[in-house]
Design an enzyme around this catalytic site. Structure first.
Site, short mmCIF file in Angstrom:
data_model
loop_
_atom_site.label_atom_id
_atom_site.label_comp_id
_atom_site.label_asym_id
_atom_site.label_seq_id
_atom_site.Cartn_x
_atom_site.Cartn_y
_atom_site.Cartn_z
N GLN A 50 44.60 36.31 43.12
CA GLN A 50 45.15 36.32 41.38
C GLN A 50 44.67 34.53 41.29
OE1 GLN A 50 47.57 38.56 42.31
NE2 GLN A 50 46.20 39.59 42.34
N ASP B 197 39.29 35.63 40.13
CA ASP B 197 38.03 35.33 40.75
C ASP B 197 37.08 34.07 40.86
OD1 ASP B 197 38.01 38.04 40.60
OD2 ASP B 197 38.72 38.37 38.41
N GLU B 198 37.87 32.72 41.50
CA GLU B 198 37.21 31.38 40.97
C GLU B 198 36.34 31.68 42.25
OE1 GLU B 198 40.65 32.02 41.35
OE2 GLU B 198 41.09 31.27 39.18
N ALA B 199 35.88 32.89 43.06
CA ALA B 199 34.81 32.59 44.50
C ALA B 199 36.00 31.58 45.99
CB ALA B 199 34.26 32.61 44.14
N LYS B 200 37.59 32.06 45.72
CA LYS B 200 38.44 31.89 46.71
C LYS B 200 37.63 32.07 47.95
CE LYS B 200 41.68 33.53 44.27
NZ LYS B 200 41.23 33.92 42.93
N LYS C 162 34.99 32.39 49.56
CA LYS C 162 33.36 31.92 50.11
C LYS C 162 34.54 30.31 50.82
CE LYS C 162 29.23 29.32 49.11
NZ LYS C 162 28.44 29.45 48.35
N GLY D 248 40.41 41.90 44.34
CA GLY D 248 38.13 42.39 44.74
C GLY D 248 38.27 41.14 45.93
N HIS D 249 38.38 41.51 46.66
CA HIS D 249 36.67 40.45 46.85
C HIS D 249 35.86 41.09 48.14
CE1 HIS D 249 40.65 40.26 49.59
NE2 HIS D 249 40.56 40.35 50.60
N THR D 250 34.83 40.37 48.18
CA THR D 250 33.45 40.46 49.01
C THR D 250 33.59 39.91 50.28
OG1 THR D 250 32.84 41.38 46.48
CG2 THR D 250 31.12 40.96 48.28
P1 IMP Z 1 48.05 43.59 37.91
O1 IMP Z 1 47.76 42.94 38.43
O2 IMP Z 1 47.33 44.83 37.61
O3 IMP Z 1 49.45 44.06 37.05
O4 IMP Z 1 47.12 42.65 36.40
C1 IMP Z 1 48.02 42.37 35.43
C2 IMP Z 1 46.58 40.69 34.94
O5 IMP Z 1 46.13 40.50 36.24
C3 IMP Z 1 45.88 41.55 34.85
O6 IMP Z 1 45.13 40.91 33.22
C4 IMP Z 1 44.80 41.29 35.78
O7 IMP Z 1 42.98 41.86 34.81
C5 IMP Z 1 44.71 40.53 36.08
N1 IMP Z 1 44.69 40.22 38.20
C6 IMP Z 1 44.77 40.65 38.62
N2 IMP Z 1 44.36 40.75 40.04
C7 IMP Z 1 43.45 39.99 39.37
C8 IMP Z 1 42.59 39.25 40.32
O8 IMP Z 1 42.18 39.40 40.96
N3 IMP Z 1 41.78 38.06 39.56
C9 IMP Z 1 41.12 38.58 38.10
N4 IMP Z 1 42.57 38.68 37.42
C10 IMP Z 1 43.45 39.73 38.05
#
Ligand code: IMP
Length: 429
Positions: free
Chosen positions: A229, A13-16, A18, A40-42
């Site tokens: 991630q 979630d570092e705002a990649k 953008k 998730g990305h917007t």
């Molecule tokens: P999983 O990827 O759903 O197996 O979750 C494993 C861990 O990675 C959990 O702590 C999630 O909250 C975290 N996580 C997975 N995808 C993201 C992401 O895109 N952003 C931030 N945390 C993530």
């Protein structure tokens, strides 16, 4: 610059998105190589906002070919839903999006397995619940995995599911040994019908994407790899076991996209001006006070996929030095600096103390990291609104000092400072 990777150096979630957007015109291909619909990305295009979790950010650019590499795990209904949402917003990805035939497929039993595992008291990871971990488990386990290419062969798919689903039902029944975890056995025939339906619509996107990318490089095309991630969630080098199940560092590109590492010549590390984390696991600089609340509120720190409030803390230079070295980052971009306005002082974690000993090294094993106490350096804050700043000299002296100190501590030049969500709210020193 034929191959570039944009990678988060914290817990995601570092705002990649953008940064990918800022670079968008400079690339012919944008590739995802790890993770699945947990990212998730917007994105904003044609004046509309789209929330994506599986398709690459680059998918909104008409002149860019988007690729979902073999290292990604794909939930077909989500893939189709995102394609449809874009189409409804006048973005037609037909011919501009390819899905690897070797990507692994997420089935309903993966989500069910994850729900049951996460509802057990022991070993909760705080996952996104999208079936990511169980699908990767099956990939590595080999016996029960199904890849995208197999969806296109109806007889074969039915045979595989007839073998796999009864086994999964027995496994889940054993997991769900108390009432709260009750589950209904899944029906292989029904899953096969559903997935064969999805397969019809997915077929035009399916390709040998490794070959496609290798050919792209040999034709001198420019390729951007979008890591999902963050590096601290990498399955090998992250804060294990509180990580995701894929290689989110650039090292994942070779295996997850079939592109040799030598093609990746620039690595852009993305950090927030502070730190966030979603889910369980140690977080040495976490704030449990009003400052943390304030940053969460102003930074709108709620998960894009799950809506969970993100945990918030000070910038951790020990962690970023560790991930920048693993990622081979050439530069860093500092995001969301504007969120820190109004704080009288800011803290930067420069070292840890474990059992009274000071260290500059990041112990990525969760059980060791849990024992680390942050050593802080304090820097005066600023009250000015930064959102209109467009050059470094528009920033107050204390904000400039904060950025300089992050660069010094990370040992890298800062190539972008972001002061707001819009493309224009960017400083490129
Ligand atoms: P999983 O990827 O759903 O197996 O979750 C494993 C861990 O990675 C959990 O702590 C999630 O909250 C975290 N996580 C997975 N995808 C993201 C992401 O895109 N952003 C931030 N945390 C993530």
């Amino acid at each position: 610059m034929p191959g570039t990777c944009v990678v988060g150096l914290q817990w995601g979630d570092e705002a990649k998105g953008k940064i990918v957007d800022l670079l968008g015109d400079q690339f012919d291909f944008v590739v995802r190589y790890n993770g699945g619909a947990n990212a998730g990305h917007t994105v904003v295009a044609n004046g509309k906002t789209f929330k994506l979790s599986l398709l690459p950010t680059g998918v909104i650019r008409s002149n860019v070919h988007s690729v979902i590499g073999n290292g990604v795990v794909v939930y077909p209904p989500r893939f189709l839903e995102e394609v449809d949402t874009l189409r409804a917003g006048s973005i037609d990805v037909a011919g501009a999006l390819s899905l690897s035939d070797h990507a692994h497929v997420i089935f309903p039993y993966h989500m069910e397995e994850e729900r049951l595992a996460e509802s057990a008291v022991e070993g909760k990871i705080g996952t996104t619940g999208r079936g990511i971990g169980p699908c990767y488990q099956d990939k590595v386990g080999r016996r029960f995995a199904i890849r995208v290419g197999e969806l296109l062969h109806p007889k074969h798919l039915r045979e595989r599911l007839n073998l796999i689903v009864p086994f999964k039902n027995r496994l889940m029944a054993a997991f769900a040994n108390d009432q709260a975890d009750a589950f209904k056995p899944l029906d292989a025939g029904r899953i096969a019908d559903d997935y064969l339906g999805f397969a019809q619509r997915i077929r035009p996107f399916v390709a040998d994407t490794s070959r496609m990318l290798q050919e792209a490089f040999s034709r001198g095309k420019r390729v951007l790899f979008e890591a999902a991630q963050g590096s601290l969630l990498d399955v090998d080098h992250g804060t294990y076991p509180y990580v995701t199940s894929s290689s989110s560092l650039p090292s994942g590109i070779w295996s997850g996209a079939g592109v040799p590492a030598k093609n990746v010549q620039r690595v852009i590390g993305v950090v927030k001006a502070y730190t966030t984390r979603v889910g369980q696991g140690p977080f040495p600089t976490e704030l449990h006070d009003e400052t943390g609340e304030r940053i969460r509120k102003i930074g709108r720190e709620y998960g894009t996929v799950t809506g969970r409030p993100r945990r918030v803390g000070w910038f951790d230079a020990v962690a970023v030095r560790y991930t920048a070295a693993l990622a081979g980052a050439d530069e860093i971009t500092v995001m969301l600096l504007d969120v820190l306005s109004g704080l009288s002082e800011l803290k930067l974690c420069t070292a840890y103390e474990i059992d009274g000993e000071r260290t500059q090294h990041f112990p990525s094993d969760a059980f060791q990291l849990e024992r680390c106490k942050p050593v802080y350096e304090t820097i005066p804050g600023w009250n000015d609104d930064l959102t209109a700043a467009r050059t470094l000299s528009d920033l107050p002296a204390s904000a400039r000092r904060y950025i300089d100190r992050i660069a010094e501590l990370a040992g890298l030049k800062v190539s972008v400072v972001s002061v707001g969500p819009d493309r224009e709210q960017t400083i490129q020193p």
